[in-house]
Design an enzyme around this catalytic site. Structure first.
Site, mmCIF file in Angstrom:
data_model
loop_
_atom_site.group_PDB
_atom_site.id
_atom_site.type_symbol
_atom_site.label_atom_id
_atom_site.label_comp_id
_atom_site.label_asym_id
_atom_site.label_seq_id
_atom_site.Cartn_x
_atom_site.Cartn_y
_atom_site.Cartn_z
ATOM 1 N N GLY A 28 1.331 -1.560 0.209
ATOM 2 C CA GLY A 28 -0.481 -0.184 -0.008
ATOM 3 C C GLY A 28 0.682 1.205 -0.147
ATOM 4 O O GLY A 28 1.550 1.323 -0.378
ATOM 5 N N ASN A 57 -5.560 -5.215 12.705
ATOM 6 C CA ASN A 57 -4.191 -5.659 12.547
ATOM 7 C C ASN A 57 -3.341 -6.615 13.013
ATOM 8 O O ASN A 57 -2.585 -6.965 12.121
ATOM 9 C CB ASN A 57 -3.228 -3.895 12.142
ATOM 10 C CG ASN A 57 -3.590 -3.276 11.352
ATOM 11 O OD1 ASN A 57 -4.105 -3.466 11.022
ATOM 12 N ND2 ASN A 57 -3.073 -2.289 11.251
ATOM 13 N N ASN A 61 0.669 -0.377 12.871
ATOM 14 C CA ASN A 61 -0.209 0.073 14.391
ATOM 15 C C ASN A 61 -0.604 -0.765 14.740
ATOM 16 O O ASN A 61 -1.358 -1.362 13.729
ATOM 17 C CB ASN A 61 -0.910 1.568 13.860
ATOM 18 C CG ASN A 61 0.166 2.412 13.986
ATOM 19 O OD1 ASN A 61 1.214 2.888 14.983
ATOM 20 N ND2 ASN A 61 0.465 3.725 13.091
ATOM 21 N N HIS A 91 4.579 4.744 20.609
ATOM 22 C CA HIS A 91 4.272 5.888 18.860
ATOM 23 C C HIS A 91 2.743 6.018 19.581
ATOM 24 O O HIS A 91 1.997 5.601 18.696
ATOM 25 C CB HIS A 91 4.051 4.819 18.202
ATOM 26 C CG HIS A 91 4.267 5.156 16.370
ATOM 27 N ND1 HIS A 91 4.650 7.183 16.547
ATOM 28 C CD2 HIS A 91 3.307 4.862 15.505
ATOM 29 C CE1 HIS A 91 4.471 6.945 14.927
ATOM 30 N NE2 HIS A 91 3.672 6.028 14.672
HETATM 31 O O1 TXD Z 1 5.861 5.168 12.300
HETATM 32 C C1 TXD Z 1 4.724 4.181 11.349
HETATM 33 N N1 TXD Z 1 5.102 3.269 12.168
HETATM 34 C C2 TXD Z 1 3.064 4.019 10.335
HETATM 35 C C3 TXD Z 1 2.603 3.034 10.597
HETATM 36 C C4 TXD Z 1 3.382 5.237 10.037
HETATM 37 C C5 TXD Z 1 2.913 5.492 8.595
HETATM 38 C C6 TXD Z 1 1.348 3.954 9.284
HETATM 39 N N2 TXD Z 1 1.291 3.399 9.983
HETATM 40 C C7 TXD Z 1 1.210 2.074 9.811
HETATM 41 O O2 TXD Z 1 1.168 1.065 8.524
HETATM 42 C C8 TXD Z 1 -0.881 2.193 9.462
HETATM 43 O O3 TXD Z 1 -1.449 3.180 10.771
HETATM 44 C C9 TXD Z 1 -0.943 0.733 8.903
HETATM 45 O O4 TXD Z 1 -1.763 -0.075 9.991
HETATM 46 C C10 TXD Z 1 -0.317 0.500 8.220
HETATM 47 C C11 TXD Z 1 -0.250 0.176 7.154
HETATM 48 O O5 TXD Z 1 0.078 2.040 5.834
HETATM 49 P P1 TXD Z 1 -0.552 2.541 4.712
HETATM 50 O O6 TXD Z 1 -0.691 3.601 4.858
HETATM 51 O O7 TXD Z 1 0.642 1.703 4.146
HETATM 52 O O8 TXD Z 1 -1.814 1.920 4.530
HETATM 53 P P2 TXD Z 1 -2.326 1.024 3.019
HETATM 54 O O9 TXD Z 1 -2.059 1.971 1.776
HETATM 55 O O10 TXD Z 1 -3.911 0.609 3.558
HETATM 56 O O11 TXD Z 1 -1.960 0.090 2.571
HETATM 57 C C12 TXD Z 1 -1.741 -1.654 3.683
HETATM 58 C C13 TXD Z 1 -1.756 -2.538 2.451
HETATM 59 C C14 TXD Z 1 -2.904 -3.189 1.804
HETATM 60 O O12 TXD Z 1 -2.086 -2.935 0.811
HETATM 61 C C15 TXD Z 1 -3.420 -4.090 2.329
HETATM 62 O O13 TXD Z 1 -3.711 -4.730 1.198
HETATM 63 C C16 TXD Z 1 -2.748 -4.943 2.323
HETATM 64 O O14 TXD Z 1 -1.418 -3.689 3.717
HETATM 65 N N3 TXD Z 1 -3.287 -6.031 3.190
HETATM 66 C C17 TXD Z 1 -1.958 -7.249 3.396
HETATM 67 N N4 TXD Z 1 -0.936 -7.469 2.756
HETATM 68 C C18 TXD Z 1 -0.239 -8.449 3.095
HETATM 69 N N5 TXD Z 1 -0.453 -9.591 3.833
HETATM 70 C C19 TXD Z 1 -1.941 -9.360 4.875
HETATM 71 N N6 TXD Z 1 -2.474 -10.321 5.097
HETATM 72 C C20 TXD Z 1 -2.821 -8.177 4.079
HETATM 73 N N7 TXD Z 1 -3.646 -7.077 4.632
HETATM 74 C C21 TXD Z 1 -3.729 -5.836 4.042
#
Ligand code: TXD
Length: 311
Positions: A10, A94, A119, A174
């Site tokens: 994502g 998550n 998160n 965080h």
């Molecule tokens: O500083 C930090 N730690 C953070 C954390 C800063 C920014 C974002 N932060 C967290 O990262 C946010 O709160 C989310 O929990 C994650 C991911 O954030 P993002 O902005 O990348 O979210 P997206 O764009 O929705 O992407 C998540 C992707 C999406 O494409 C889903 O299809 C995929 O995760 N997804 C999976 N991929 C693989 N395997 C499984 N099971 C799966 N489930 C969902």
């Protein structure tokens, strides 16, 4: 060539791949559950490489087998926040996603070092370490580099000084109770407490604490990704180049600051083994009290996780 697999293609996952490709550090694999999306983003990035003159392989996949023999696994899979949500609201959804990403990747990449981004960050890093039964060196959470960079950016906006001169250290969980260390943060060696008037400094501390929410409220459909991804890339580079770089990250605490059996934001030294050591500050009583408060809320989230998952 080293290999880095990014789980979740994502916003943060694909942007991490972008920053990493620019560094020509490792071959890259993007894994996501959405059909075609990681393949499409991987191909698009690979097609950008001739323009920027970088030679790495980038592929996307829906199959964890693609992560085989990775040196580093970066977990970004999971839901991001929407306006009005706290990071902790994401726990149940998550935990399942990160749990699967952690156990599936370990089957194919048994020696990998894990960088966790999803998160609620500290608790997802804890889950990854516990489920995979890894030594603490091999699991690091990304939060502190981002939170400290936000504070550095706000100090630069306020003072007009180059970000290169501005060092800021944000420790703790965080969440909104993170602890920006104003006494130790500095501009060219001068403590922020001496450089800035108290009211300006307080405003910067508050804005830093709510920095993630500020972007969620502006974007409305998701959370920040350029800066979090840049932070992940810096961590991966420090590890693969064995830099022994000291940066704030979430690490498993084993007595440091009096905290045990939990992930928490602290200064760590990163090198080829992963989290080589925790670097502890001598804190004053006020700073310690703020850290303890933040630790209590992280512990609470860890306890909530233990009710959901057997670890
Ligand atoms: O500083 C930090 N730690 C953070 C954390 C800063 C920014 C974002 N932060 C967290 O990262 C946010 O709160 C989310 O929990 C994650 C991911 O954030 P993002 O902005 O990348 O979210 P997206 O764009 O929705 O992407 C998540 C992707 C999406 O494409 C889903 O299809 C995929 O995760 N997804 C999976 N991929 C693989 N395997 C499984 N099971 C799966 N489930 C969902």
């Amino acid at each position: 060539m080293n290999k880095i697999s990014i789980i979740g293609a994502g916003m943060t996952g694909s942007t991490t791949a972008h920053w990493l490709a620019e560094r020509e550090l490792a071959d890259l694999v993007l894994v996501d559950v959405v059909e075609g999306m990681p393949q499409g983003k991987g191909l698009d990035l690979a097609e950008a490489l001739p323009i920027v003159n970088k030679d790495v392989e980038i592929v996307g996949s829906n199959d964890y087998a693609a992560t085989k023999n990775s040196d580093i696994v970066i977990i970004t899979a999971g839901l991001p926040r929407k306006p009005g949500m706290s990071r902790d609201d994401l726990l149940t959804a998550n935990a399942e996603i990160v749990g699967k990403a952690a156990t599936e990747t370990l089957k194919y990449a048994p020696d990998a070092i894990y960088i966790v981004l999803t998160n609620p960050l500290d608790t997802m890093a804890y889950l990854t370490m516990k489920l995979n039964k890894l030594p603490r060196e091999r699991v690091i959470g990304q939060a502190g580099i981002l939170d400290s960079a936000r504070m550095r950016a706000f100090v630069a906006m306020e003072t007009g000084v180059s970000v290169e001169n501005i060092q800021c250290y944000v420790l703790g969980g965080h969440g909104d109770e993170m602890v920006p260390l104003t006494r130790l943060s500095n501009i060219a060696g001068i403590s922020l407490k001496d450089y800035l008037p108290a009211d300006k400094l307080e405003a910067i501390v508050n804005r830093t604490r709510k920095g993630g929410g500020e972007i969620v409220n502006l974007l409305k459909t998701g959370s920040a990704y350029y800066a979090p991804a840049a932070a992940c890339a810096q961590m991966a580079e420090a590890i693969l180049k064995d830099k022994h770089l000291i940066v704030p990250c979430a690490a498993y605490m084993d007595g440091e600051y009096g905290l045990k059996d939990m992930f928490f934001g602290t200064q760590v030294q990163l090198g080829r083994k992963g989290m080589e050591k925790i670097v502890e500050y001598k804190l004053d009583a006020d700073e310690k009290a703020l850290l303890d408060k933040s630790a209590a809320s992280v512990k609470e989230m860890h306890e909530a996780l233990k009710k959901l998952v057997k670890i």
